[in-house]
Design a protein around this motif. Structure first.
Motif, short mmCIF file in Angstrom:
data_model
loop_
_atom_site.label_atom_id
_atom_site.label_comp_id
_atom_site.label_asym_id
_atom_site.label_seq_id
_atom_site.Cartn_x
_atom_site.Cartn_y
_atom_site.Cartn_z
N THR A 160 -4.28 7.91 2.30
CA THR A 160 -3.19 8.71 2.87
C THR A 160 -1.82 8.23 2.36
OG1 THR A 160 -2.86 7.27 4.81
CG2 THR A 160 -4.49 9.03 5.01
N GLU A 161 -1.74 6.96 1.98
CA GLU A 161 -0.43 6.37 1.65
C GLU A 161 0.15 6.98 0.37
OE1 GLU A 161 0.55 4.69 4.08
OE2 GLU A 161 -1.16 3.74 5.06
N PRO A 162 -0.57 6.91 -0.77
CA PRO A 162 -0.03 7.54 -1.98
C PRO A 162 0.01 9.06 -1.85
CG PRO A 162 -2.28 6.77 -2.37
CD PRO A 162 -1.87 6.24 -1.04
N GLU A 176 7.79 2.53 1.05
CA GLU A 176 6.96 1.85 2.05
C GLU A 176 5.54 2.41 2.08
OE1 GLU A 176 10.43 0.06 4.94
OE2 GLU A 176 9.36 1.86 5.60
N GLU A 177 5.38 3.70 1.82
CA GLU A 177 4.01 4.22 1.70
C GLU A 177 3.35 3.56 0.48
OE1 GLU A 177 3.19 5.27 4.25
OE2 GLU A 177 4.41 6.85 5.11
N GLY A 178 4.14 3.34 -0.56
CA GLY A 178 3.61 2.59 -1.71
C GLY A 178 3.17 1.19 -1.28
N ARG A 179 3.98 0.56 -0.44
CA ARG A 179 3.60 -0.78 0.02
C ARG A 179 2.34 -0.73 0.89
NH1 ARG A 179 3.02 -4.77 3.01
NH2 ARG A 179 3.29 -3.61 4.94
N HIS A 180 2.20 0.32 1.67
CA HIS A 180 0.99 0.45 2.48
C HIS A 180 -0.25 0.60 1.61
CE1 HIS A 180 3.41 1.87 6.25
NE2 HIS A 180 3.66 0.63 5.87
N LEU A 181 -0.07 1.28 0.47
CA LEU A 181 -1.19 1.35 -0.48
C LEU A 181 -1.53 -0.06 -0.97
CD1 LEU A 181 -3.20 2.75 -2.36
CD2 LEU A 181 -1.30 3.18 -3.95
N GLU A 211 6.98 -0.92 9.89
CA GLU A 211 7.58 0.01 8.92
C GLU A 211 7.39 1.46 9.36
OE1 GLU A 211 6.94 -2.52 4.88
OE2 GLU A 211 5.19 -1.72 5.85
N GLU A 212 6.21 1.73 9.90
CA GLU A 212 5.88 3.10 10.33
C GLU A 212 6.90 3.61 11.34
OE1 GLU A 212 3.07 4.12 8.53
OE2 GLU A 212 4.03 5.97 9.09
N ALA A 213 7.43 2.72 12.14
CA ALA A 213 8.41 3.13 13.15
C ALA A 213 9.60 3.83 12.49
CB ALA A 213 8.87 1.92 13.96
FE LIG Z 1 1.94 4.46 5.63
#
Ligand SMILES: [Fe+2]
Ligand SMILES: [Fe+2]
Length: 482
Positions: free
Chosen positions: A124-126, A154-159, A244-246
């Motif tokens: 879901t992140e990328p 940050e979605e990149g970081r979540h990946l 981060e999601e916040a």
């Molecule tokens: Fe995320």
């Protein structure tokens, strides 16, 4: 980009997992890194890669270290691997292993289940970065442009966070999954992302705000459930991701609120008394409340599908195994094993909605979804306060949970937003009342013109009350280099 093996990963990848001492994982990530950068350049934000963006970078997990603000070129962002601090003596909080020491390694019997959960989360992140890649061209302000890019990096970081777990704990299988995460593409007909909502387009900024409000909030719920995991590295990873999601949900929540604010302000100034007089409101160059409602209907219903089937053996197994808990499991007061418990499930049986008690273990997807709906409602209440304060009696509302569903109990019926069942023909004739149609899309698209002057905002959205990192209103959040 760095040429492979000589990267000083202490500098390039901030981490608190002692990557320097873990040669195997470090090598694996070094090998994965160039592909990630290629993916970012191909599928990350279009344009702006040379621009300096005022971004927050997490370089540590303590309150001081996780929010360092500075101008960064996005491809040079330091995507770190950061886990929340270990909790001394942590035990598995639920399921049949409740009370045993939390696992520091993957338990063999749950390996496949864990790998699947981590991969689905990772996918879901990328995906969301891909969905949002064209939005930079039409940002309503530099402030919003910066927020978009913050969410993207940050979605990149979540990946990275999920890929770290795959490489560290799943050997060759993990490496293959990590490669696949860079190969799938949102909306691609042959190699789509794994979940439906992550293959939908995010065509305009109102969609972006709705997506970050509704769909990132699903992310929050999933992370909350995984943060409870008995597999400690996953728990610690998700706990840090939640900080981060916040911000992502703030972007969505405050974004929609600013749209609503601007709309009612313009309506008032023009003396419009009927919020449903769409033509009159649109003539002011703002987004009418009924269209905002339609966008909510779309994004809410698409996101509900992400929770999966209401009644699910997989969810029961994951809970029983101690792998995926409930929302705020640690705050709940029951036996945390749910063996004899039941939970009411809303179903559609013989032409009626009925609530049926089912074994609580099988209803965990629904339970998480119910917690999610409640969480969404708090935002909607805030938006309505803005409308109420402006003196209009229009109210935004979440549609019925059976509306526009593709997965679960209600996937075989059509309803209106109040949950009244419609025939196929009625649905076809009326769905434009509930969901954005071509004319709505065209109107919104017509508003999407970029505003890149410091401190200026497009006419359809209000300025935020405070800046990011307490910056003044005319701060240059992005120094654009074409
Ligand atoms: Fe995320
Ligand atoms: Fe997010």
């Amino acid at each position: 980009m760095p040429d492979g093996m000589n990267i000083n990963y202490d500098g390039l990848i901030p981490n608190n997992v002692d990557l320097n001492a873990d040669l195997r994982v470090r090598k694996a990530l070094e090998t994965w890194h160039p592909g990630y950068i290629d993916w970012w350049k191909d599928m990350g934000p279009e344009g702006f890669q040379e621009s300096l963006v005022y971004l927050r970078t997490a370089i540590g997990v303590d309150p001081k270290g996780w929010a360092k603000f500075d101008y960064v070129k996005m491809p040079e962002y330091k995507w770190g691997i950061l886990l929340a601090p270990a909790v001394e003596g942590r035990t598995i909080p639920f399921g049949k292993h409740k009370g045993e020491p939390a696992w520091q390694e993957v338990p063999g019997e749950y390996r496949a289940m864990l790998r699947r959960l981590i991969t689905v989360q990772g996918d879901t992140e990328p995906a969301s970065v891909e969905q949002q890649r064209h939005l930079g061209a039409t940002a309503p302000s530099l402030y919003d442009l910066r927020n978009l890019f913050q969410v993207n990096v940050e979605e990149g970081r979540h990946l990275w966070a999920m890929v770290y777990l795959l490489h560290k704990y799943f050997g060759n299988d993990g490496r293959e999954e990590a490669e696949e995460l860079l190969a799938r593409r949102s909306g691609h007909k042959d190699t789509p992302r794994m979940l439906g909502a992550f293959n939908e387009a995010t065509p305009d900024w109102l969609s972006f705000f709705m997506f970050t409000f509704f769909t990132d909030r699903d992310g929050k719920m999933q992370l909350e459930a995984l943060a409870q995991s008995g597999f400690d590295p996953l728990s610690r990873t998700c706990r840090f991701m939640l900080t981060e999601e916040a911000h992502h949900m703030f972007v969505g929540d405050s974004g929609v609120q600013r749209v609503v604010e601007r709309t009612v302000e313009a309506m008032k100034a023009a003396g419009i008394t009927d919020p449903n007089d769409i033509a009159a409101v649109r003539a002011l160059g703002v987004i009418d409340l009924p269209t905002i409602q339609k966008k909510m209907n779309l994004h809410f219903s698409l996101t509900l599908d992400l929770f999966g089937n209401e009644i699910s053996t997989n969810a029961a197994n994951a809970f029983n195994a101690g792998i995926k808990g409930r929302y705020r499991e640690d705050k709940l007061e029951d036996d945390h094993s749910l063996i004899d418990a039941t939970y009411p499930v809303l179903r559609y049986v013989d032409g009626k909605f009925v609530e049926e008690p089912v074994p609580a273990l099988s209803a965990l997807n629904l339970r998480l979804r119910n917690d999610y709906v409640q969480d969404c409602n708090s935002g909607v209440t805030r938006w309505n306060r803005v409308i109420e304060k402006a003196g209009y009696d229009f109210r935004l509302a979440l549609p019925h949970v059976a509306f526009n569903r593709a997965i679960g109990e209600f996937s075989s019926i059509h309803t209106d937003i109040a949950g009244n069942v419609l025939s196929d023909a009625e649905w076809q004739a009326r769905k434009g009342e509930f969901l954005p149609d071509d004319a709505d899309a065209q109107y919104i698209t017509s508003l999407m013109v970029p505003v890149t002057e410091n401190g200026k905002y497009a006419g359809w959205i209000a300025a935020p009350k405070v800046g990011i990192d307490n910056k003044p209103g005319d701060f240059e959040y992005v120094q654009i280099v074409q």
